[in-house]
Design a protein around this motif. Structure first.
Motif, PDB file in Angstrom:
ATOM      1  N   UNK A   4     -67.635 -11.907  10.550  1.00 61.25           N
ATOM      2  CA  UNK A   4     -68.910 -11.230  10.384  1.00 61.25           C
ATOM      3  C   UNK A   4     -68.928 -10.488   9.042  1.00 61.25           C
ATOM      4  N   UNK A   5     -67.820  -9.810   8.738  1.00 61.39           N
ATOM      5  CA  UNK A   5     -67.734  -9.048   7.497  1.00 61.39           C
ATOM      6  C   UNK A   5     -67.821  -9.948   6.278  1.00 61.39           C
ATOM      7  N   UNK A   6     -67.219 -11.121   6.370  1.00 64.76           N
ATOM      8  CA  UNK A   6     -67.276 -12.046   5.244  1.00 64.76           C
ATOM      9  C   UNK A   6     -68.719 -12.462   4.973  1.00 64.76           C
ATOM     10  N   UNK A   7     -69.421 -12.784   6.058  1.00 67.40           N
ATOM     11  CA  UNK A   7     -70.783 -13.289   5.944  1.00 67.40           C
ATOM     12  C   UNK A   7     -71.743 -12.209   5.446  1.00 67.40           C
ATOM     13  N   UNK A   8     -71.620 -11.008   6.028  1.00 64.82           N
ATOM     14  CA  UNK A   8     -72.626  -9.989   5.723  1.00 64.82           C
ATOM     15  C   UNK A   8     -72.238  -9.117   4.531  1.00 64.82           C
ATOM     16  N   UNK A   9     -70.942  -8.994   4.246  1.00 61.44           N
ATOM     17  CA  UNK A   9     -70.543  -8.050   3.203  1.00 61.44           C
ATOM     18  C   UNK A   9     -69.954  -8.737   1.975  1.00 61.44           C
ATOM     19  N   UNK A  10     -68.927  -9.539   2.190  1.00 64.01           N
ATOM     20  CA  UNK A  10     -68.173 -10.033   1.026  1.00 64.01           C
ATOM     21  C   UNK A  10     -68.987 -10.969   0.150  1.00 64.01           C
ATOM     22  N   UNK A  33     -66.075 -27.914  -0.163  1.00 67.25           N
ATOM     23  CA  UNK A  33     -65.964 -27.686  -1.600  1.00 67.25           C
ATOM     24  C   UNK A  33     -64.916 -26.642  -1.949  1.00 67.25           C
ATOM     25  N   UNK A  34     -64.655 -25.720  -1.013  1.00 67.68           N
ATOM     26  CA  UNK A  34     -63.698 -24.660  -1.340  1.00 67.68           C
ATOM     27  C   UNK A  34     -62.768 -24.431  -0.156  1.00 67.68           C
ATOM     28  N   UNK A  73     -69.134 -21.118   5.968  1.00 65.46           N
ATOM     29  CA  UNK A  73     -67.695 -20.954   6.184  1.00 65.46           C
ATOM     30  C   UNK A  73     -67.255 -21.691   7.444  1.00 65.46           C
ATOM     31  N   UNK A  74     -66.262 -22.545   7.270  1.00 65.12           N
ATOM     32  CA  UNK A  74     -65.673 -23.216   8.426  1.00 65.12           C
ATOM     33  C   UNK A  74     -64.395 -22.474   8.762  1.00 65.12           C
ATOM     34  N   UNK A  75     -64.314 -21.934   9.973  1.00 70.72           N
ATOM     35  CA  UNK A  75     -63.143 -21.153  10.348  1.00 70.72           C
ATOM     36  C   UNK A  75     -62.140 -22.020  11.069  1.00 70.72           C
ATOM     37  N   UNK A  76     -60.912 -21.959  10.619  1.00 69.10           N
ATOM     38  CA  UNK A  76     -59.853 -22.659  11.332  1.00 69.10           C
ATOM     39  C   UNK A  76     -59.444 -21.759  12.487  1.00 69.10           C
ATOM     40  N   UNK A  77     -59.561 -22.250  13.721  1.00 65.15           N
ATOM     41  CA  UNK A  77     -59.247 -21.376  14.852  1.00 65.15           C
ATOM     42  C   UNK A  77     -57.796 -20.922  14.784  1.00 65.15           C
ATOM     43  N   UNK A  78     -57.576 -19.652  15.078  1.00 64.99           N
ATOM     44  CA  UNK A  78     -56.214 -19.129  15.076  1.00 64.99           C
ATOM     45  C   UNK A  78     -55.400 -19.919  16.080  1.00 64.99           C
ATOM     46  N   UNK A  81     -63.833 -23.835   3.731  1.00 61.06           N
ATOM     47  CA  UNK A  81     -62.962 -23.894   4.910  1.00 61.06           C
ATOM     48  C   UNK A  81     -61.779 -22.950   4.688  1.00 61.06           C
ATOM     49  N   UNK A  82     -61.532 -22.081   5.655  1.00 58.24           N
ATOM     50  CA  UNK A  82     -60.530 -21.052   5.421  1.00 58.24           C
ATOM     51  C   UNK A  82     -59.666 -20.792   6.643  1.00 58.24           C
TER      52      UNK A  82
END
Lengths: 298, 441
Positions: free
Chosen positions: B52-58, B95-96, B68-73, B41-42
């Motif tokens: 998208x970049x986190x999922x496909x690249x990082x 977990x993270x 990844x759970x995204x906290x809405x801006x 959760x971030x």
């Protein structure tokens, strides 16, 4: 005992069992209300009137009252309710009459009227923010029409009334359909003959509205007014989306104390205040719009 | 009798089945070195392209799955609330955790001590002072440094012609900024300077890390000083040339791109879209300097593990993966954040972000640079702390109240906040013995 006598005895037993059925049927609803409404209410009451140590105190309520934004939030919330609700009722009534007139393409009109109602209040706020913002739709259109030379700053905290007007517009756009739906349902319950009879006796359109439609619409008006006022006290997302930090409401403050300032006690005090205000408003509506039983249409 | 026996048999069977499934899952864990599923959760990397970049690249190449759970801006309350709720329930799914320093300061009671992970990462090249920040003023490692950033200023190139005479954009003073803003307003007939002072904007950081330290040299210990009065007088005079809609701005990249403002201050990541899309239209430059120096605030994002984490081993593996050279090198391309591990940025980053990196370097290395840290040790008082500064600003600049009275009132509130957290002073305030004292230094 004969078979006939046994049967005769069975009928009241059966009836007795069926008599209890309605109570069993509302039990799930009662359970739902108890778990999701009554219990949280008790909890927020305790939160509001207890300190961190669990002792009873008025500390949170006092902190809410002395907070710099409290009066601002209370004032703006009441102002919104007072401005939005009457305007919305006039508009919704006109819209309901249009829908009820069964014009050609009436279904389409109803559909168009209802679209904004499907939009969430935050999304509606953002849409209107995009209209009023400096480089937004309104300025672009006005510039194209040659009305203004350069963008005018509409969302300007130095003009509180403009901000009020912008929020009112957004809320009217979004939730008038809600009132309209209830009024349309009410209008459809009024037999056509009443209006026709009045017409025969020479009543004009406005006179018919005043003497026939409005009195008979009272129960629907009451329901709509009740729900609309309660919702109006809870408004915050559109206010934040349009005015940013410049204006705040009671519900917005409750959220801020809960989320930013991490103080659920003051947040609970705010939500209790919203509850009390809603209750007072609801009771006023119920009392003033009461329809005596003998006057009710049977 | 029979029923009893049946019950006993089925209970035994259930235990056996459970043991078998447990055995197989732990066996597969050992054999494949699979980190399993890590729910992450971030509050960071939540924009559309970042996600998208986190999922496909990082996380590419991580031996496990990352959810990844995204906290809405704009709805950051979900972050602490979810952690608190999982803790109250005694059972977690996350977990993270990923967030900036300030996200964690209020949550220490829910976080694991990650000293062992910090020890593993000693050779990763992460500066020791970043690890110290992750301890939040204690001796426990509550979060592991992940990415860093800071705040800079960005201007549309068209605004440069109105720079006051003799001003160097890379070493502006606050005096020159107000002259510039004034000239812009005269030139265009409307205010062209903007600040992110909306509900989720980071304007509080401008007050805490830029304006006040630049004028006073300190922060809390000089909150009521004559230098602070000068800072607020300055802010009041500057605001005449600031776009009034600043109270609604959260990300300055939007009003910059739409042309509502020409000059803005914000977090580097909140300029990223504008700089990525139109790098040639903008210049990036350090924040101005005041009488006491060029104050700036470094930002640090970190990774933490909640005590209720179901997959601690996987989460630790993911931390080490995200702090690895490969994942760190991919950060600036997608996020507008910079790595915490020391290394050179590749040209792939793009001209916009290279300009940011250059401005950040100029800001940090300028002769008069004055680093003011993010608040340390405030615990649950973080929100109240920010509020004092925003309220002080609102009362003085927006409502026009008397500066000395406001500073006395809000100074008392600031002391209450510091007392409630029992927080010692942090930079740029001089170290304190005991709770930091609001003063007039």
């Amino acid at each position: 005992m004969t078979a006939v006598a046994e049967q005769a005895a069975a009928v009241p037993r059966l009836r007795r069992r069926w008599e209890g059925l309605p109570y069993w049927l509302i039990l799930p609803t009662l359970g739902y209300l108890a778990v999701f409404f009554a219990w949280p209410m008790v909890q927020s009451f305790r939160l509001a009137f207890q300190d961190i140590g669990g002792n009873w105190s008025f500390d949170s309520v006092e902190r809410m009252y002395h907070d710099a934004d409290f009066k601002k939030a209370l004032y703006f919330t009441l102002l919104l309710v007072l401005v939005i609700v009457p305007l919305q009722f006039v508009l919704a009534f006109v819209m309901a009459l249009i829908v009820n007139a069964r014009l050609r393409g009436g279904g389409l009109i109803l559909f168009i009227f209802i679209i904004p109602f499907a939009v969430s209040d935050l999304a509606a706020g953002l849409v209107w923010q995009q209209i009023f913002t400096d480089a937004g739709y309104l300025n672009t259109i006005l510039q194209h029409l040659g009305v203004i030379d350069q963008p005018k700053i509409w969302i300007d905290p130095r003009h509180g009334n403009w901000l009020l007007g912008e929020v009112v517009l957004a809320e009217m756009w979004r939730s008038t359909a809600f009132v309209m739906i209830i009024l349309v349902a009410g209008l459809q319950g009024i037999p056509k003959e009443f209006g026709e009879a009045a017409e025969v006796f020479g009543a004009g359109f406005l006179q018919r509205i005043r003497t026939v439609i409005l009195p008979m619409l009272k129960p629907a008006l009451q329901v709509a007014l009740l729900l609309r006022i309660i919702f109006a006290f809870e408004v915050f997302a559109s206010v934040t989306a349009i005015t940013g930090r410049a204006k705040t409401t009671l519900a917005g403050e409750a959220l801020r104390w809960q989320g930013d300032l991490l103080d659920p006690h003051v947040a609970a005090a705010y939500s209790l205040l919203i509850l009390v205000l809603s209750l007072v408003a609801a009771l006023t509506v119920v009392r003033t719009l009461r329809t005596p039983k003998e006057k009710m249409l049977r | 009798m029979l029923r009893n026996r049946l019950g006993a048999v089925s209970a035994v069977a259930a235990v056996v089945v459970l043991a078998i499934t447990a055995g197989t899952s732990s066996a597969s864990h050992r054999v494949h070195g699979d980190a399993g599923n890590v729910v992450f959760m971030s509050t960071q990397l939540n924009g559309v392209t970042e996600r998208e970049g986190f999922r496909t690249t990082i996380v590419k190449g991580f031996p496990g799955t990352v959810e990844k759970i995204d906290i809405p801006l704009g709805n950051t309350t979900i972050f602490p609330e979810r952690i608190q709720a999982e803790s109250s329930a005694g059972k977690g799914t996350i977990s993270l955790l990923g967030g900036v320093h300030g996200d964690f300061t209020t949550l220490t009671q829910y976080l694991m001590d990650l000293s062992d992970v910090a020890k593993d990462l000693q050779k990763a090249g992460i500066p020791a002072e970043l690890f110290t920040l992750g301890k939040l003023g204690t001796n426990k490692q509550y979060y592991i440094p992940w990415m860093q950033a800071t705040y800079v200023m960005v201007a549309n190139r068209k605004a440069l012609s109105d720079l006051p005479k003799g001003a160097d954009i890379n070493s502006l003073s606050y005096g020159q900024l107000v002259q510039w803003a004034k000239k812009l307003k005269e030139h265009y007939g409307r205010p062209e300077l903007g600040f992110p002072a909306g509900p989720t904007g980071l304007f509080n950081r401008f007050l805490q890390g830029y304006l006040l330290p630049a004028f006073t040299g300190h922060l809390n210990t000089s909150f009521k000083s004559k230098w602070a009065v000068a800072a607020w007088l300055y802010m009041d005079s500057l605001w005449k040339y600031v776009h009034p809609q600043s109270l609604t701005y959260n990300f300055m990249q939007d009003p910059l791109q739409s042309g509502e403002v020409m000059v803005a201050w914000d977090h580097v990541a909140r300029f990223a879209d504008a700089l990525r899309n139109h790098p040639d239209d903008y210049v990036v430059f350090p924040a101005p300097a005041g009488p006491k120096g060029r104050a700036y605030m470094p930002v640090l994002a970190g990774l933490a593990i909640p005590k209720t984490a179901p997959n601690v081993a996987g989460a630790k593996q993911l931390i080490e993966f995200l702090d690895g050279v490969a994942a760190q090198a991919r950060l600036p391309q997608i996020a507008g954040f910079f790595p915490v591990v020391a290394q050179r940025l590749s040209k792939q980053v793009g001209p916009g972000l290279l300009a940011v990196a250059a401005a950040v370097k100029k800001q940090q290395r300028s002769k008069d640079a004055l680093a003011s840290l993010l608040p340390v040790g405030l615990g649950a008082q973080g929100g109240n702390y920010n509020r004092v500064f925003i309220d002080t600003f609102t009362r003085i600049v927006i409502n026009g109240e008397d500066i000395n009275k406001v500073l006395a009132d809000e100074g008392a509130k600031l002391q209450d906040v510091l007392n409630a957290a029992a927080a010692p002073c942090w930079k740029p305030d001089p170290p304190s013995t005991g709770t930091c004292q609001v003063g007039a230094n």
